[in-house]
Design a protein around this motif. Structure first.
Motif, short mmCIF file in Angstrom:
data_model
loop_
_atom_site.label_atom_id
_atom_site.label_comp_id
_atom_site.label_asym_id
_atom_site.label_seq_id
_atom_site.Cartn_x
_atom_site.Cartn_y
_atom_site.Cartn_z
N ALA A 186 0.77 -1.26 0.16
CA ALA A 186 -0.06 -0.01 -0.02
C ALA A 186 0.81 1.19 -0.23
O ALA A 186 1.98 1.39 0.60
CB ALA A 186 -1.00 -0.02 1.08
N GLY A 187 0.48 2.41 -0.63
CA GLY A 187 1.18 3.41 -0.75
C GLY A 187 1.03 4.10 -2.24
O GLY A 187 0.63 3.56 -3.17
N ALA A 188 1.30 5.36 -2.02
CA ALA A 188 0.92 6.40 -3.39
C ALA A 188 1.94 5.67 -4.65
O ALA A 188 1.46 6.05 -5.71
CB ALA A 188 1.30 7.71 -3.10
N HIS A 189 2.82 5.10 -4.43
CA HIS A 189 3.88 4.23 -5.36
C HIS A 189 3.14 3.12 -6.03
O HIS A 189 3.62 2.70 -7.07
CB HIS A 189 5.13 4.12 -5.00
N THR A 190 2.01 2.54 -5.28
CA THR A 190 1.34 1.52 -6.22
C THR A 190 0.23 1.93 -7.22
O THR A 190 0.13 3.08 -7.28
CB THR A 190 0.51 0.55 -4.99
N GLU A 191 0.00 0.91 -7.94
CA GLU A 191 -1.15 1.31 -8.95
C GLU A 191 -2.33 1.67 -8.58
O GLU A 191 -3.13 0.80 -7.63
CB GLU A 191 -1.19 -0.28 -9.83
N THR A 192 -2.95 2.63 -9.04
CA THR A 192 -4.32 3.16 -8.53
C THR A 192 -4.89 3.83 -9.53
O THR A 192 -4.36 4.30 -10.54
CB THR A 192 -4.14 4.01 -7.26
N GLU A 193 -6.26 3.92 -9.61
CA GLU A 193 -7.07 4.76 -10.11
C GLU A 193 -6.56 6.48 -10.20
O GLU A 193 -6.93 7.19 -11.22
CB GLU A 193 -8.54 4.57 -10.16
N ALA A 194 -6.07 6.83 -8.91
CA ALA A 194 -5.73 8.13 -8.96
C ALA A 194 -4.84 8.44 -9.69
O ALA A 194 -4.42 9.75 -10.22
CB ALA A 194 -5.39 8.39 -7.55
N ASP A 195 -3.87 7.46 -10.12
CA ASP A 195 -2.72 7.33 -10.92
C ASP A 195 -1.58 8.50 -10.95
O ASP A 195 -0.96 8.95 -11.98
CB ASP A 195 -3.47 7.70 -12.43
N ILE A 196 -1.45 9.02 -9.57
CA ILE A 196 -0.33 9.89 -9.26
C ILE A 196 -0.06 9.54 -7.70
O ILE A 196 -0.95 9.43 -6.94
CB ILE A 196 -0.96 11.42 -9.56
N TRP A 197 1.32 10.01 -7.38
CA TRP A 197 1.66 10.17 -6.27
C TRP A 197 1.08 11.29 -5.60
O TRP A 197 1.41 12.53 -5.57
CB TRP A 197 3.34 10.16 -6.20
N SER A 198 0.18 11.02 -4.45
CA SER A 198 -0.65 11.89 -3.81
C SER A 198 -1.31 11.36 -2.67
O SER A 198 -1.33 10.08 -2.49
CB SER A 198 -1.65 12.50 -4.68
N ILE A 199 -1.61 12.24 -1.75
CA ILE A 199 -2.32 11.62 -0.46
C ILE A 199 -3.74 10.79 -1.09
O ILE A 199 -4.17 9.84 -0.24
CB ILE A 199 -2.87 12.55 0.60
N GLU A 200 -4.29 11.08 -2.10
CA GLU A 200 -5.38 10.63 -2.66
C GLU A 200 -5.16 9.02 -3.19
O GLU A 200 -5.97 8.03 -2.73
CB GLU A 200 -6.30 11.35 -3.72
N GLY A 201 -3.93 9.01 -3.79
CA GLY A 201 -3.65 7.64 -4.22
C GLY A 201 -3.26 6.90 -3.15
O GLY A 201 -3.58 5.51 -3.27
N ALA A 202 -2.59 7.46 -2.15
CA ALA A 202 -2.37 6.52 -0.91
C ALA A 202 -3.41 5.86 -0.10
O ALA A 202 -3.26 5.00 0.35
CB ALA A 202 -1.52 7.53 0.15
N VAL A 203 -4.33 6.95 0.09
CA VAL A 203 -5.75 6.42 0.70
C VAL A 203 -6.27 5.26 -0.19
O VAL A 203 -6.99 4.23 0.31
CB VAL A 203 -6.58 7.46 0.99
N GLU A 204 -6.64 5.51 -1.52
CA GLU A 204 -7.08 4.46 -2.46
C GLU A 204 -6.16 3.07 -2.31
O GLU A 204 -6.67 2.08 -2.15
CB GLU A 204 -7.24 5.00 -3.88
N SER A 205 -4.83 3.20 -2.24
CA SER A 205 -4.01 1.89 -2.38
C SER A 205 -4.33 1.35 -1.02
O SER A 205 -4.31 -0.03 -0.90
CB SER A 205 -2.78 2.36 -2.49
N GLY A 206 -4.40 1.83 0.08
CA GLY A 206 -4.78 1.46 1.46
C GLY A 206 -6.13 0.76 1.41
O GLY A 206 -6.19 -0.52 2.02
N ARG A 207 -7.24 1.33 0.77
CA ARG A 207 -8.30 0.20 0.83
C ARG A 207 -8.34 -0.59 -0.11
O ARG A 207 -8.99 -1.88 0.15
CB ARG A 207 -9.41 1.58 0.36
N ARG A 208 -7.53 -0.68 -1.23
CA ARG A 208 -7.39 -1.63 -2.21
C ARG A 208 -6.77 -2.77 -1.39
O ARG A 208 -7.10 -3.96 -1.52
CB ARG A 208 -6.73 -1.54 -3.38
N ALA A 209 -5.69 -2.43 -0.69
CA ALA A 209 -4.78 -3.54 0.17
C ALA A 209 -5.67 -4.21 1.25
O ALA A 209 -5.70 -5.34 1.19
CB ALA A 209 -3.72 -2.84 0.84
N ALA A 210 -6.39 -3.37 1.88
CA ALA A 210 -7.47 -4.00 3.00
C ALA A 210 -8.53 -4.94 2.40
O ALA A 210 -8.84 -6.00 2.85
CB ALA A 210 -8.03 -2.83 3.66
N LYS A 211 -8.82 -4.54 1.06
CA LYS A 211 -9.89 -5.33 0.37
C LYS A 211 -9.48 -6.77 0.29
O LYS A 211 -10.29 -7.58 0.10
CB LYS A 211 -10.45 -4.46 -0.95
#
Length: 229
Positions: A146-171
């Protein structure tokens, strides 16, 4: 200190350093101990590094640590919009009536008049790193990333990307965790596609091309006007 609405985040657009701030206790249960006599804990971020400050007349990137701290505190106190918001939510009490017990800067920053640098280089999303971002799931069953460096739909290194990655990891472990898909309007999808096509052809950014075409059109129009005149 009370705030006018739940989880109020502030961007001080009237501050030279474009300071943003958030009172963290808004997100924590009331029983969390912040420290002796501490009632509020703010996280602040200075977002502009090239505009001179109001105290020392230096841009953020050329401040030493003490100058940076002077500027942050002074710019927060000088914000009329913030002062009005605090007074409105606290029965007329202004910021000066709430004692600031301590202020500190993250230790990782090295301050020098020639420029501010972090202990570790900052990783950001670039055209060269996007293809190398890992997914949250790995080949090891009990290991997720989990972290903004992982693949996300936010698609950019940001707090939004970090939050999304955390939820995807928890899922991965808790399927009932909800991850809302990113909504991208058709117009934005089209402009993204055009931008990708321009990049693939090694052309300038689409906005630069549009600007050049508009400029060329104005020159041609002026030429025709002169010739006809």
């Amino acid at each position: 200190m009370a705030w006018p609405r739940e989880r109020t985040a502030i961007a001080l657009t009237d501050s030279p350093f474009n300071i943003t701030l958030f009172a963290n206790e808004q997100s924590w249960p009331s029983h969390i101990d912040l420290g002796e006599e501490v009632q509020s804990l703010w996280t602040c971020t200075a977002c502009v590094a090239t505009v001179p400050g109001i105290v020392h007349g230096k841009p953020l990137r050329n401040c030493i640590k003490s100058e940076f701290m002077d500027e942050v505190l002074a710019q927060i106190r000088a914000s009329e919009a913030l002062e009005g918001m605090i007074r409105g939510a606290n029965g007329g009490r202004g910021l000066e009536e709430f004692a600031i017990l301590k202020a500190e800067v993250w230790d990782e920053w090295e301050f020098d008049p020639s420029g501010i640098t972090p202990e570790q280089p900052k990783w950001v999303t670039t055209t060269n790193t996007r293809d190398h971002r890992p997914c949250q799931a790995t080949s090891i069953p009990n290991l997720v990333l989990a972290g903004a460096h992982t693949e996300t739909e936010a698609d950019i290194w940001s707090i939004e990307g970090a939050v999304e990655s955390g939820r995807r990891a928890a899922k991965i472990f808790e399927p009932e965790v909800v991850v809302k898909p990113q909504h991208k309007p058709l117009a934005l999808k089209f402009t993204s596609w055009v931008d990708d096509a321009f990049f693939a052809l090694r052309l300038p950014h689409v906005l630069s091309v549009i600007g050049a075409l508009v400029g060329a059109g104005l020159v041609i129009g002026l030429y025709e006007l002169i010739v006809r005149s």
